[in-house]
Design a protein around this motif. Structure first.
Motif, PDB file in Angstrom:
ATOM      1  N   UNK A   1       0.837  -1.200   0.000  1.00 29.43           N
ATOM      2  CA  UNK A   1       0.000   0.000   0.000  1.00 29.43           C
ATOM      3  C   UNK A   1       0.877   1.257   0.000  1.00 29.43           C
ATOM      4  N   UNK A   2       0.486   2.255  -0.761  1.00 32.92           N
ATOM      5  CA  UNK A   2       1.243   3.505  -0.805  1.00 32.92           C
ATOM      6  C   UNK A   2       2.327   3.519  -1.844  1.00 32.92           C
ATOM      7  N   UNK A   3       2.707   2.357  -2.362  1.00 34.47           N
ATOM      8  CA  UNK A   3       3.769   2.316  -3.356  1.00 34.47           C
ATOM      9  C   UNK A   3       3.168   2.611  -4.737  1.00 34.47           C
ATOM     10  N   UNK A   4       3.667   3.659  -5.385  1.00 39.64           N
ATOM     11  CA  UNK A   4       3.099   4.011  -6.693  1.00 39.64           C
ATOM     12  C   UNK A   4       3.928   3.433  -7.829  1.00 39.64           C
ATOM     13  N   UNK A   5       5.193   3.153  -7.574  1.00 41.36           N
ATOM     14  CA  UNK A   5       6.010   2.527  -8.611  1.00 41.36           C
ATOM     15  C   UNK A   5       7.226   1.898  -7.958  1.00 41.36           C
TER      16      UNK A   5
ATOM     17  N   UNK B   1      27.430   6.817 -21.131  1.00 39.96           N
ATOM     18  CA  UNK B   1      27.100   6.140 -19.885  1.00 39.96           C
ATOM     19  C   UNK B   1      26.027   5.119 -20.199  1.00 39.96           C
ATOM     20  N   UNK B   2      26.114   3.952 -19.581  1.00 39.25           N
ATOM     21  CA  UNK B   2      25.101   2.945 -19.851  1.00 39.25           C
ATOM     22  C   UNK B   2      24.465   2.453 -18.561  1.00 39.25           C
ATOM     23  N   UNK B   3      23.166   2.241 -18.624  1.00 38.24           N
ATOM     24  CA  UNK B   3      22.402   1.786 -17.474  1.00 38.24           C
ATOM     25  C   UNK B   3      21.501   0.646 -17.908  1.00 38.24           C
ATOM     26  N   UNK B   4      21.253  -0.273 -16.988  1.00 35.17           N
ATOM     27  CA  UNK B   4      20.288  -1.339 -17.251  1.00 35.17           C
ATOM     28  C   UNK B   4      19.157  -1.146 -16.257  1.00 35.17           C
ATOM     29  N   UNK B   5      17.956  -0.950 -16.771  1.00 39.27           N
ATOM     30  CA  UNK B   5      16.824  -0.628 -15.898  1.00 39.27           C
ATOM     31  C   UNK B   5      15.601  -1.440 -16.296  1.00 39.27           C
ATOM     32  N   UNK B   6      14.682  -1.581 -15.367  1.00 40.49           N
ATOM     33  CA  UNK B   6      13.452  -2.297 -15.694  1.00 40.49           C
ATOM     34  C   UNK B   6      12.349  -1.266 -16.000  1.00 40.49           C
ATOM     35  N   UNK B   7      11.183  -1.706 -16.494  1.00 39.60           N
ATOM     36  CA  UNK B   7      10.137  -0.745 -16.868  1.00 39.60           C
ATOM     37  C   UNK B   7       9.706   0.154 -15.710  1.00 39.60           C
ATOM     38  N   UNK B   8       9.776  -0.354 -14.473  1.00 39.27           N
ATOM     39  CA  UNK B   8       9.300   0.440 -13.337  1.00 39.27           C
ATOM     40  C   UNK B   8      10.236   1.574 -12.943  1.00 39.27           C
ATOM     41  N   UNK B   9      11.517   1.466 -13.347  1.00 38.61           N
ATOM     42  CA  UNK B   9      12.530   2.402 -12.869  1.00 38.61           C
ATOM     43  C   UNK B   9      12.230   3.852 -13.223  1.00 38.61           C
ATOM     44  N   UNK B  10      11.888   4.090 -14.509  1.00 38.30           N
ATOM     45  CA  UNK B  10      11.638   5.465 -14.941  1.00 38.30           C
ATOM     46  C   UNK B  10      10.483   6.093 -14.155  1.00 38.30           C
TER      47      UNK B  10
ATOM     48  N   UNK C   1      19.987  -2.169  -7.901  1.00 39.30           N
ATOM     49  CA  UNK C   1      19.552  -1.172  -6.922  1.00 39.30           C
ATOM     50  C   UNK C   1      18.049  -1.012  -7.081  1.00 39.30           C
ATOM     51  N   UNK C   2      17.335  -1.304  -6.011  1.00 38.86           N
ATOM     52  CA  UNK C   2      15.876  -1.194  -6.042  1.00 38.86           C
ATOM     53  C   UNK C   2      15.478   0.253  -5.793  1.00 38.86           C
ATOM     54  N   UNK C   3      14.479   0.719  -6.540  1.00 35.83           N
ATOM     55  CA  UNK C   3      13.964   2.077  -6.332  1.00 35.83           C
ATOM     56  C   UNK C   3      12.461   1.987  -6.171  1.00 35.83           C
ATOM     57  N   UNK C   4      11.957   2.530  -5.067  1.00 41.66           N
ATOM     58  CA  UNK C   4      10.534   2.416  -4.772  1.00 41.66           C
ATOM     59  C   UNK C   4       9.977   3.801  -4.476  1.00 41.66           C
ATOM     60  N   UNK C   5       8.925   4.189  -5.206  1.00 47.42           N
ATOM     61  CA  UNK C   5       8.298   5.485  -4.950  1.00 47.42           C
ATOM     62  C   UNK C   5       7.029   5.286  -4.149  1.00 47.42           C
TER      63      UNK C   5
END
Ligand SMILES: Nc1ncnc2c1ncn2[C@@H]1O[C@H](COP(=O)(O)OP(=O)(O)O)[C@@H](O)[C@H]1O
Ligand SMILES: [Mg+2]
Lengths: 807, 220
Positions: free
Chosen positions: A494-498, A533-542, A632-636
């Motif tokens: 709950x509360x997590x938007x992305x 610079x190169x990054x590997x990210x998943x769809x949720x990251x942006x 690295x996990x990122x949670x909004x």
């Protein structure tokens, strides 16, 4: 001298108020200096805990023409240079590793170093228990041995001496403990808890490995060898390689490739040296102001004691004797101040930590040690002798006969010392103006920085790092399965938007970059190949980070392993190679010939700091198509992100109970940490300038109050001759404002003389910014005016009768 | 010119009150040269402070040049003093940092006299007192007698009608003291009213009248 000190002590104890004020002022000022010096010493001055650390250099690759001045080194580079640079006594190569230490309770992450065995000979340090690595352990298959730090050995293994030869499990693999390093030894920082060998395969030693620059290299210069000599050999090696490697020759030339070196300490602290010295200078200025106040008090005291001193002189005390008496007194005061200052420093060092200085490089060594103690003593003695000599000299100069005759009522000492006191106050004001101006500009500078847009929105984002062990996560499906499991759990909260992940998060100090090419890019002759610079990210990251999409689309779950390979670029890349064109649909290649199709363009973001110039392009690849073990996990969240820390741990735990996470921080915390090298000095200089302002204003007050007391009769006479209270107030105010004016002008001149140096430490504001520079004089003038009011009031209350009263 | 009726001055003390002056009734006419005498602590200075309008905390009636001082507010008293009274001090009280010329200028500058006019007035007085040669010297470069000469000149510079002097010769040798007294006599002859406190019977003879005080009471 001992008798003098005893005399001095007795006379000080007779005026405890004066002694208390003086000692307190000095304790605060000297203590603050010691506290700051403990930081300067630990970060900038203290050698590393291995011999000849001043001869240790950091060796790196540089591609100046590609916007990559500072890259790591590859294995063949290291081998070339260790063998070929005659100035190197020894050299080593290493990279950091994350070990998941299996445990009955929570899995624990340990920071370790994978290093060539030569690390220990380069640092000239052996094991305290057992041994360090031998060269045969740098062979693949023989490299599952480990050397522990003293701290790890003590904390995790109960300082068990029988541990040598036993095995421990790291990252689900077995390592034999061969040694324990001495207490106090660390490399590269005390955070590092263990060392394992860096084994090279034959393929890794070949020229094909060049360009894989994920390692760091250090070397120890031979005694007498110079960095310039080493640089010449690095250039020679590069020239020979360019000769030999025909295919690379063009690339070497266009990129400006070469090996470089820098002092090891310099490499770590160059970025904060200026700020730290500025803070030390600021606190030293505050000390000078404090000393000036104490000297002023001593002078006033000497005036009050004029009669006593005159009597002593009349009884045969020579000038030297009088000076000794006075000097002994001030030395005693300053030494008492210094001792109390150590207490202040002890408390201050804690305070500095909470101000955020502990996040600076090498700040782990900040402590009150012998050096700091010696510095404090030195400060106390130097200021005591310097500022004590002034009143001593001045007081001992008096004319005994005159002083006795005048019976101390209208002492000549008051007159004689008033110039010295005025000069002291002018100096105090000048220093305060310099400090206030500097503080003002640092504040403005920090404000400017905080207004910079990082390109993403950090609010509400919590992040955590984890390193999947290679042995366990050896296939792409295992990695994506882990990521999916952890992220879907996070998204359900709950509360997590992305929620999303990346391999390189902004504001962590990490980076990853590489060359790329495109059939759609025509590189002009002589220009370097594209490098980004190169990054590997998943769809949720942006979404979690709040990136701005400028064109095309973000990643979706449809960008799966089997689907078309896709890439998202930032505006910098689009503008660099396709200005005015639509980049969507164009292709990028790297490493292998299979292309990546551009599906979106995002706004560029700052990675290293808010000060960063957005110049270097960035490419984003989908995690599902290029999964790695560094996550690295990122949670909004819509709420307070710090409250989510436990839930993040929980989500990872449910995906893999053996997997530790670390470095759990909100995005805002990371950004604050990165700007710490500006924030903490700004706060400190502001604090010191506030103290300086207060002390300088007290100085103005002291001089005026003293002067009004001295001029009571004069004011009485003037009143009797027809002066109004306003006329008298004007006299005092004029005296005060003259001091302030001269002080402010001197201070501004002093500041301008130093503005070049200060300008280098500012961001987005000129060192001579007139608006900011106007603040200090105005603030000081107002404060000084307030300080004048009490003496002015006292002066206007003088009755003309004092003049008429027969003496 | 001066009329005191039932003037008394009390200092509140711990044990009660202390009468520094009691029931002073005194008339001094324009052109008089009065000497006040009495033992130390008898109230001479206290009386002079009241006459000089420095002190306002007393009871009774005081009329100066027809103005009822006891009814005036602070500002008016101050104006009255500025207009009519000049002071000479026992220890001269010249300002050490100012030259003779500048010392003489002070009272004029406090009376908003224009610079030009100040110059001519100061020069006149320097001339009259025969100290033109000393005008650029500092007080410390003068003898006591010379300093008091400047002190008297300064008291006169704003052309007061009344000069109050508290033991003006107390710090001087007798011949220097005599010089100051002759000067007073000359000024008095030119029309300035003078009231001085003195311990010396000889000095008192220069005056036209002597008032004696003892324990705050006037003796005849
Ligand atoms: N501020 C004061 N408080 C209490 N008593 C005072 C004060 N000033 C003066 N006196 C007392 O008033 C008396 C008269 O003083 P003064 O007029 O100075 O004497 P003198 O005749 O010596 O000039 C003295 O006894 C003195 O102690
Ligand atoms: Mg008297």
């Amino acid at each position: 001298m001992l008798t003098d000190l005893r005399f001095a002590l007795r006379s000080l104890l007779k005026s405890p108020g004066f002694a208390l004020v003086a000692v307190l002022t000095l304790a605060l000022c000297i203590g603050a200096n010691s506290a700051i010096f403990s930081v300067v010493n630990a970060i900038l001055l203290k050698p590393y805990p291995w011999p000849d650390s001043d001869r240790l250099v950091y060796v790196y690759n540089s591609y100046p023409q590609m916007g990559l001045p500072n890259a790591g080194v590859s294995i063949p580079d290291y081998l070339d240079r260790r063998a070929g640079v005659r100035a190197f006594a020894d050299a080593a190569m290493f990279n950091t590793m994350s070990f998941n230490l299996a445990s009955d309770a929570e899995p624990e992450r340990i920071v370790g170093l994978r290093t060539t065995p030569s690390l220990f000979t380069t640092l000239q340090t052996g094991a305290a228990l057992g041994r360090v690595f031998n060269d045969s352990e740098a062979e693949p298959g023989h490299d599952h041995v480990i050397v522990l730090s003293h701290t790890l050995w003590k904390n995790r293994f109960g300082a068990n001496r029988a541990i040598i030869g036993t095995t421990i499990r790291l990252n689900t693999e077995t390592y034999t403990v061969v040694g324990v390093m001495p207490d106090g030894f660390y490399f590269p920082s005390p955070q590092n808890q263990a060392w394992v060998p860096f084994a090279f395969t034959a393929a890794q030693k070949s020229d094909h490995e060049r360009g894989n620059e994920y390692s760091s290299m250090i070397a120890r210069l031979k005694p007498g060898a110079t960095p310039a000599g080493a640089q010449a050999d690095l250039d020679l090696i590069q020239a020979r390689n360019a000769e030999r490697l025909v295919d690379e020759r063009e690339f070497y030339k266009t990129s400006g490739f070469g090996g470089r070196l820098n002092g090891f300490l310099e490499q770590n602290v160059a970025g904060i040296r200026g700020m730290l010295w500025l803070v030390q200078a600021g606190v030293a200025a505050a000390l000078l102001i404090g000393c000036a106040n104490v000297a002023s008090l001593l002078l006033a005291r000497a005036v009050a004691r004029e009669r006593e001193l005159a009597i002593r002189a009349a009884l045969g005390a020579g000038r030297a004797w009088l000076m000794r008496l006075m000097l002994a007194e001030s030395l005693l005061l300053f030494l008492a101040g210094g001792s109390a200052g150590l207490l202040v420093a002890w408390w201050g060092v804690d305070g500095l930590g909470s101000l955020g200085l502990s996040t600076l490089p090498r700040a782990y060594g900040v402590q009150l040690d012998f050096t700091v103690f010696a510095f404090t003593l030195f400060c106390a003695l130097l200021t005591g002798l310097g500022f004590g000599a002034l009143p001593a000299w001045s007081a001992s100069r008096g004319d005994a006969a005159a002083a006795l005759k005048e019976a101390g009522t209208r002492g000549s000492a008051g007159k004689r010392t008033s110039f010295v006191r005025a000069a002291l106050v002018v100096g105090e004001i000048a220093l305060a103006v310099m400090l206030l101006s500097t503080a003002g500009l640092l504040v403005r500078s920090f404000e400017k920085l905080q207004q910079e847009n990082p390109g993403f929105s950090p609010g509400g984002v919590i992040t955590a790092q984890l390193d999947l062990p290679d042995a366990k996560y050896d296939r792409d499906e295992k990695r994506t399965a882990f990521a999916d499991a952890a992220l879907s759990r996070l998204r359900a909260l709950p509360g997590v938007s992305a929620a999303g992940l990346t391999d390189v998060l902004p504001f962590t100090g990490n980076n990853s970059s590489g060359s790329y090419s495109s059939p759609d890019i025509q590189v002009p002759a002589g220009a370097p190949t594209p490098h980004g610079q190169q990054r590997v990210v998943d769809p949720g990251y942006f979404h979690a980070m709040g990136f701005t999409l400028l064109r095309g689309r973000m990643f979706t779950d449809a960008d799966a392993p089997g689907a078309q390979r896709v890439v998202i670029i930032d505006r910098l890349l689009a503008d660099r190679y396709w200005p005015g064109q639509d980049p969507i649909g164009k292709q990028i290649t790297r490493n292998d010939p299979k292309p990546w199709t551009i599906v979106g363009v995002v706004a560029p973001v700052k990675f290293q700091s808010l000060e960063e110039d957005l110049k270097k392009e960035t490419l984003y690849y989908p995690y599902a198509q290029a999964p790695g073990n560094r996550i690295i996990l990122t949670v909004r969240t819509t709420g307070d992100p710090t409250l989510l820390a436990a839930a993040v741990r929980e989500a990872v735990h449910s995906a893999d109970p053996e997997q530790p996470i670390y470095d759990v921080k909100t995005m805002q915390q990371r950004m604050d940490n990165v700007s710490q090298h500006r924030r903490a000095p700004m706060l400190l200089i502001s604090l010191f300038s506030g103290v300086a302002l207060l002390l300088a204003v007290l100085g103005v007050y002291g001089v005026l109050a003293f002067s009004v007391a001295q001029r009571t009769t004069e004011f009485g006479v003037r009143l009797a001759l027809g002066a109004t209270a306003g006329d008298i107030a004007g006299l005092v105010l004029r005296q005060g404002s003259r001091l302030v004016l001269i002080g402010v002008l001197t201070g501004l001149a002093g500041y301008l003389a130093l503005s070049q140096i200060i300008g280098r430490l500012l961001y987005g504001v000129a060192a001579t910014d007139p608006l900011t520079l106007a603040i200090a004089p105005v603030v000081l003038a107002i404060a000084a005016f307030a300080a004048c009011l009490i003496p002015v009031r006292r002066a206007t209350r003088v009755s003309p009768m004092v003049a008429l009263r027969a003496e | 010119m001066i009329q005191l009726n039932h003037v008394e001055k009390v200092y509140p003390l711990k044990g009660g009150v202390f009468y520094a002056l009691r029931n002073i009734n005194l008339t001094i006419n324009e052109g008089e040269f009065v000497s006040i005498m009495g033992p130390s602590g008898s109230g001479k200075s206290t009386l002079l402070h009241i006459l000089g309008l420095h002190d306002s905390a007393w009871n009774g009636e005081y009329t100066l040049h027809g103005q009822a001082v006891h009814q005036l507010d602070k500002k008016k008293r101050f104006d009255l003093q500025k207009k009519h009274i000049g002071f000479v001090f026992q220890s001269y009280h010249l300002l050490d940092d100012l030259t003779v010329y500048e010392n003489l200028e002070i009272p004029l500058s406090y009376r908003d006299v224009a610079k030009k006019e100040r110059e001519s007035v100061v020069c006149d007085v320097l001339d009259k007192f025969g100290i033109v040669a000393k005008k650029d010297l500092y007080p410390s470069q003068l003898s006591g007698g010379q300093q008091q000469l400047v002190g008297v000149a300064r008291a006169l510079i704003a052309k007061p009608s009344l000069i109050l002097a508290d033991e003006p010769t107390g710090n001087l040798h007798s011949d220097q003291g005599r010089e100051i007294m002759s000067l007073f006599k000359k000024l008095n002859a030119e029309g300035t009213t003078i009231i001085q406190v003195t311990h010396s019977e000889e000095n008192a003879t220069f005056g036209s009248r002597t008032i004696r005080l003892a324990d705050g009471v006037m003796l005849g």
